[in-house]
Scaffold this active site. Structure first.
Site, mmCIF file in Angstrom:
data_model
loop_
_atom_site.group_PDB
_atom_site.id
_atom_site.type_symbol
_atom_site.label_atom_id
_atom_site.label_comp_id
_atom_site.label_asym_id
_atom_site.label_seq_id
_atom_site.Cartn_x
_atom_site.Cartn_y
_atom_site.Cartn_z
ATOM 1 N N GLU A 141 0.860 -1.195 0.000
ATOM 2 C CA GLU A 141 0.000 0.000 0.000
ATOM 3 C C GLU A 141 0.887 1.234 0.000
ATOM 4 O OE1 GLU A 141 -2.844 0.067 3.294
ATOM 5 O OE2 GLU A 141 -2.668 2.225 3.471
ATOM 6 N N GLU A 146 -2.867 11.659 3.382
ATOM 7 C CA GLU A 146 -3.602 11.134 4.520
ATOM 8 C C GLU A 146 -3.288 11.919 5.788
ATOM 9 O OE1 GLU A 146 -2.738 7.033 5.487
ATOM 10 O OE2 GLU A 146 -4.701 6.793 6.382
HETATM 11 C C1 NAG Z 1 -9.545 4.742 3.794
HETATM 12 O O1 NAG Z 1 -8.228 5.083 3.544
HETATM 13 C C2 NAG Z 1 -7.257 4.609 4.421
HETATM 14 C C3 NAG Z 1 -5.948 5.058 3.850
HETATM 15 O O2 NAG Z 1 -4.895 4.659 4.532
HETATM 16 C C4 NAG Z 1 -7.295 3.123 4.569
HETATM 17 O O3 NAG Z 1 -6.416 2.683 5.579
HETATM 18 C C5 NAG Z 1 -8.685 2.681 4.885
HETATM 19 O O4 NAG Z 1 -8.747 1.276 4.818
HETATM 20 C C6 NAG Z 1 -9.712 3.274 3.965
HETATM 21 N N1 NAG Z 1 -10.982 2.908 4.441
HETATM 22 C C7 NAG Z 1 -12.004 2.735 3.675
HETATM 23 C C8 NAG Z 1 -13.229 2.218 4.284
HETATM 24 O O5 NAG Z 1 -11.974 2.956 2.495
#
Ligand code: NAG
Ligand code: NAG
Ligand code: NAG
Ligand code: NAG
Ligand code: NAG
Ligand code: NAG
Length: 393
Positions: A141, A146
């Site tokens: 990832e 963020e």
């Molecule tokens: C949203 O974005 C973050 C980025 O690090 C990620 O960890 C997370 O799983 C995401 N959640 C959803 C529900 O998309």
């Protein structure tokens, strides 16, 4: 449809840092090419919840996102993705938010360029623009944008399933950001990843928005994963969305804000092809426990109780306004220049598995761009380039 792109040799032979436009998302067709993973969960008789993050939001499906105006294209042709800012939410319910994912997966040898005029921020809000392998966490990832609540600076990170650390080399002049955590491995640091903080407050939240936004350029290459951030006024002319350039030369972008070299991180084996994800979570494992560091906490779980539920007014700033998103790759390159003997350019032997470490150019200049390790322009063999392409399949 998802397509794992193969990295093929091409114009890379001419300049390993040059990539060609592969996909342009902008204007009224912005949302073509993106999936909405939100779906009605029949088991629980509820919309998809943000389960992995214990977020206090539903993830709206495509139909609902469009009908409720959570994903729209505004009069300027910019894509808008927002948290529900019109509904009053009652206790025990969640507020709708959005998540979109590119339908394509992009291999090593890709550059992602996001031009945003506005990003969501505010108490309880956790926006993210990131990439994920289809199989997570095994395939890695990359977090490009963020942070949470009223934070003032962007934080980037890698998450890997195996050992990967930001080497001392990259903590020097090879990047302008500061290392918060060195370990990218998922089991370490409570899963924070190897966080690099952008020194500019224009990179997140209030200042990002008041400076008309900016642009992130992420180079996903075998020698390094690099991220550049340009506030609106600093975006190079050739990269402006209006310029609509068909190629990008990352060697002309200057020092990145974050650089993760392959020195102590075998990018090729730790990163599978990545899809782009843009999402907004509410509270959850990041914004809830840190809520009181930048927001007024009046009670336990103030994030949900004082913000998410109740009237929607707190979410008027919780939206992305995206001018364009572009993906450049080294696949769609112009054919290699024919060699004098008339056979196809380069070698046709792709059986050897070169490592891609060239002699490099510019090494030792001491100007910080140097690292000049891999991808030495002109010295990477075709066999080496195709070698890592095969390794990625
Ligand atoms: C949203 O974005 C973050 C980025 O690090 C990620 O960890 C997370 O799983 C995401 N959640 C959803 C529900 O998309
Ligand atoms: C889409 O989401 C809405 C709101 O949650 C829900 O009512 C609807 O049933 C969903 N549609 C599908 C096809 O899942
Ligand atoms: C920019 O290029 C893309 C891809 O070629 C095209 O779809 C889009 O319409 C262009 N946009 C402008 C403003 O010229
Ligand atoms: C935030 O809450 C935690 C846990 O209740 C507490 O330990 C910490 O001191 C609080 N921080 C601030 C800035 O209020
Ligand atoms: C290169 O390797 C691929 C995968 O093994 C193969 O399909 C292709 O034919 C090879 N190309 C050349 C020019 O040898
Ligand atoms: C920062 C902010 O706008 N807070 C508001 C959140 O919503 C409550 C309830 O409407 C308001 O009282 C706060 O002022």
């Amino acid at each position: 449809m998802r397509t794992a792109l193969l990295v093929a040799a091409g114009a890379s032979l001419v300049s390993a840092k040059s990539y060609n436009l592969h996909q342009y998302s902008g204007g009224k067709n912005f949302f073509d090419g993106w999936n909405y993973p939100g779906a009605f969960d029949t088991t629980n008789n509820a919309p998809t919840a943000d389960v992995t993050n214990s977020g206090d939001n539903w993830i709206a499906n495509k139909t609902y996102s469009q009908s409720a105006g959570l994903t729209t294209v505004n009069d300027q042709g910019h894509a808008v993705l927002r948290v529900d800012d019109t509904s009053t939410v009652v206790y025990n319910d969640k507020r709708y938010s959005v998540r979109i994912e590119s339908s394509e997966l992009y291999s090593i040898g890709s550059v992602f360029v996001m031009d945003a005029a506005q990003i969501p921020f505010g108490c309880s809000v956790w926006p993210a623009y990131w990439t994920s392998a289809e199989v997570w966490p095994e395939g890695g990832e990359i977090d490009i944008l963020e942070n949470v609540n009223q934070a003032t600076n962007n934080q980037m990170a890698l998450h890997t399933h195996g050992t990967c650390t930001i080497s001392p080399e990259s903590t020097g002049t090879a990047m302008t950001g500061s290392v918060v955590f060195e370990d990218c491995g998922n089991a370490l640091n409570g899963n924070t990843g190897c966080v690099v903080r952008d020194p500019s407050t224009k990179s997140f939240g209030k200042d990002f928005n008041s400076n008309q936004g900016g642009m992130w350029v992420t180079e996903f290459a075998e020698d390094a994963i690099s991220i550049w951030f340009f506030s609106r006024a600093d975006i190079p002319a050739s990269l402006k969305s209006d310029a609509n350039s068909t190629s990008i030369d990352t060697s002309a972008l200057g020092t990145p804000v974050a650089r993760y070299p392959n020195t102590n991180c075998d990018i090729k084996s730790l990163f599978a092809p990545q899809k782009i994800v843009i999402n907004i979570t509410l509270c959850g494992v990041f914004a809830r426990p840190t809520f009181n560091s930048t927001c007024p906490a009046t009670q336990e779980n103030s994030c949900y109780l004082d913000w998410v539920i109740g009237p929607p007014a707190n979410y008027s700033e919780a939206y992305f306004e995206i001018v364009s998103h572009r993906v450049f790759t080294d696949t769609a390159a112009a054919p290699p220049t024919p060699n004098p003997s008339g056979t196809p350019g380069g070698s046709s032997d792709n059986s050897s598995s070169g490592t891609g470490t060239g002699t490099g150019t510019g090494g030792g200049s001491g100007d910080g761009t140097g690292a000049a390790i891999a991808a030495g322009v002109g010295s990477v063999t075709l066999a080496a380039l195709v070698g890592f392409a095969i390794a990625m399949v």
